[in-house]
Write a protein that holds these residues in place. Structure first.
Motif, PDB file in Angstrom:
ATOM      1  N   ALA A 150      -2.223  50.932  -6.009  1.00 31.83           N
ATOM      2  CA  ALA A 150      -1.291  50.529  -4.450  1.00 31.83           C
ATOM      3  C   ALA A 150      -2.577  49.137  -3.916  1.00 31.83           C
ATOM      4  O   ALA A 150      -2.220  48.470  -3.101  1.00 31.83           O
ATOM      5  N   GLY A 151      -3.778  49.033  -4.662  1.00 31.93           N
ATOM      6  CA  GLY A 151      -4.764  48.247  -3.775  1.00 31.93           C
ATOM      7  C   GLY A 151      -4.640  47.036  -4.757  1.00 31.93           C
ATOM      8  O   GLY A 151      -4.172  47.018  -5.974  1.00 31.93           O
ATOM      9  N   ASP A 152      -5.266  46.321  -4.371  1.00 30.87           N
ATOM     10  CA  ASP A 152      -5.343  44.627  -4.542  1.00 30.87           C
ATOM     11  C   ASP A 152      -6.544  43.930  -5.036  1.00 30.87           C
ATOM     12  O   ASP A 152      -6.510  42.973  -6.774  1.00 30.87           O
ATOM     13  N   ALA A 153      -7.364  44.738  -5.330  1.00 33.90           N
ATOM     14  CA  ALA A 153      -8.600  44.510  -6.174  1.00 33.90           C
ATOM     15  C   ALA A 153      -8.306  44.734  -7.512  1.00 33.90           C
ATOM     16  O   ALA A 153      -7.976  45.884  -8.036  1.00 33.90           O
ATOM     17  N   ASN A 154      -9.436  44.288  -8.006  1.00 40.98           N
ATOM     18  CA  ASN A 154      -9.264  44.097 -10.005  1.00 40.98           C
ATOM     19  C   ASN A 154     -10.566  45.400  -9.946  1.00 40.98           C
ATOM     20  O   ASN A 154     -12.030  45.471  -9.729  1.00 40.98           O
ATOM     21  N   PRO A 155      -9.359  46.547 -10.411  1.00 41.91           N
ATOM     22  CA  PRO A 155     -10.962  47.361 -10.598  1.00 41.91           C
ATOM     23  C   PRO A 155     -11.802  47.635 -11.516  1.00 41.91           C
ATOM     24  O   PRO A 155     -13.193  48.004 -11.808  1.00 41.91           O
ATOM     25  N   TYR A 156     -11.371  46.703 -12.603  1.00 43.11           N
ATOM     26  CA  TYR A 156     -12.798  46.848 -13.751  1.00 43.11           C
ATOM     27  C   TYR A 156     -14.274  45.293 -13.123  1.00 43.11           C
ATOM     28  O   TYR A 156     -14.794  45.053 -13.632  1.00 43.11           O
ATOM     29  N   GLU A 157     -13.454  44.492 -11.808  1.00 41.44           N
ATOM     30  CA  GLU A 157     -14.596  44.008 -11.885  1.00 41.44           C
ATOM     31  C   GLU A 157     -15.652  43.810 -10.877  1.00 41.44           C
ATOM     32  O   GLU A 157     -16.466  43.754  -9.877  1.00 41.44           O
ATOM     33  N   ARG A 158     -16.821  44.836 -12.161  1.00 46.55           N
ATOM     34  CA  ARG A 158     -17.786  45.635 -11.578  1.00 46.55           C
ATOM     35  C   ARG A 158     -18.098  46.254 -12.456  1.00 46.55           C
ATOM     36  O   ARG A 158     -18.123  46.573 -13.519  1.00 46.55           O
TER      37      ARG A 158
END
Length: 309
Positions: free
Chosen positions: A228-236
């Motif tokens: 549902a979100g636009d951020a990359n969840p793996y980019e951290r």
């Protein structure tokens, strides 16, 4: 014993308003979050996301009545938020709003995997399990904590996405610490939280790309459905933690290879390689849980040093 003073503690329901179902009106998708804020606290909090049919209390106290992981993180200065995902813990399951749920788990289903792996030997390495507390009441307490869960992976994902905005208003900048079926929920939350999610610690997270699970297929990386979100969840920064005696070892290894391929510095800790042995899937409840909490805190400390440099 960890000693600390609290500036604040409490809890509240996260809500999405009311919903009409036929001629009835119910609360919409809701969740409960409990918080503890230590004095002289850090700017980054830790948000605990439980797995399966569990609840946030799993991190508060162990079945043999020792302080849970929450206390170690509070003593290290982290504000802590304990989420009861929609339909879990203090957030009751309403089929009319959340959809159908699986049948309540029984002892025959859960004991061989969580409490007595060595006795039942259902997978290679199960014989190494030796960290569940010996008091028989501990198994009963674990079973008492287990309740409803959705019949699909996508439903669980959508439920937690629905309450994400209000959750992040409370937590502020946070580290998500997820467990098991809370793993996919953690990735989904991070896709909505974006830069507010500083790091993710995934304790034996469920799923890997393409996995066929009884509740659905992982068709979007480490989750079942589009985010549902636009951020990359793996980019951290991401840490995956796996016990020595769990059935999750191969699946976690595949998930880690996916994370590593994203190129953002993911790390996989197999506990026995750090001298922490005998753990099963509920490592936060087992007799050496303090050592594991210390390991997680050390990883975060090293992460902050690296970030500052």
């Amino acid at each position: 014993m960890n000693h600390y003073s609290l500036q604040d503690f409490g809890g509240r329901f996260l809500t999405t308003g009311s919903i009409a179902v036929g001629d009835k009106t119910y609360p919409g998708v809701s969740a409960y979050v409990e918080w503890f804020i230590p004095e002289a606290h850090r700017d980054v909090s830790v948000t605990f996301v439980h797995g399966g049919g569990g609840q946030g209390s799993e991190f508060l106290r162990t079945p043999d009545n020792r302080p849970g992981w929450v206390h170690a993180f509070l003593a290290a200065g982290y504000p802590v938020y304990l989420l009861d995902r929609p339909g879990h813990g203090r957030s009751f399951w309403n089929d009319s709003v959340l959809g159908a749920s699986v049948a309540a788990p029984d002892y025959d289903l859960l004991y061989p995997r969580f409490v007595e792996p060595a006795k039942h030997a259902l997978w290679e390495g199960a014989a190494s399990h030796c960290r569940w507390p010996e008091d028989p009441c501990c198994g009963d307490r674990f079973m008492a904590s287990q309740g409803a869960m959705g019949i699909t992976l996508e439903a669980a994902q959508r439920h937690v996405e629905a309450i994400a905005g209000e959750l992040f208003e409370l937590t502020g900048s946070t580290v998500i610490l997820s467990h098991s079926a809370g793993g996919p929920c953690g990735w989904a939350l991070a896709a909505l939280g974006g830069e507010m999610v500083e790091a993710i610690i995934a304790i034996e997270p469920l799923g890997y790309p393409g996995q066929e699970h009884m509740l659905g297929r992982f068709d979007n990386g480490l989750v079942a459905a589009p985010f549902a979100g636009d951020a990359n969840p793996y980019e951290r920064p991401v840490l995956v933690v796996t016990g020595e005696a769990t059935w999750m070892r191969e699946a976690n290894a595949i998930a880690f290879e996916f994370l590593r391929a994203q190129g953002h510095g993911a790390e996989h800790i197999r506990l026995e390689e750090r001298g922490i042995t005998g753990n099963g899937h509920m490592m936060m409840s087992e007799t050496n849980s303090d050592k594991i909490a210390g390991l997680l805190l050390s990883w975060l400390a090293e992460l902050w040093v690296a970030t500052e440099n």
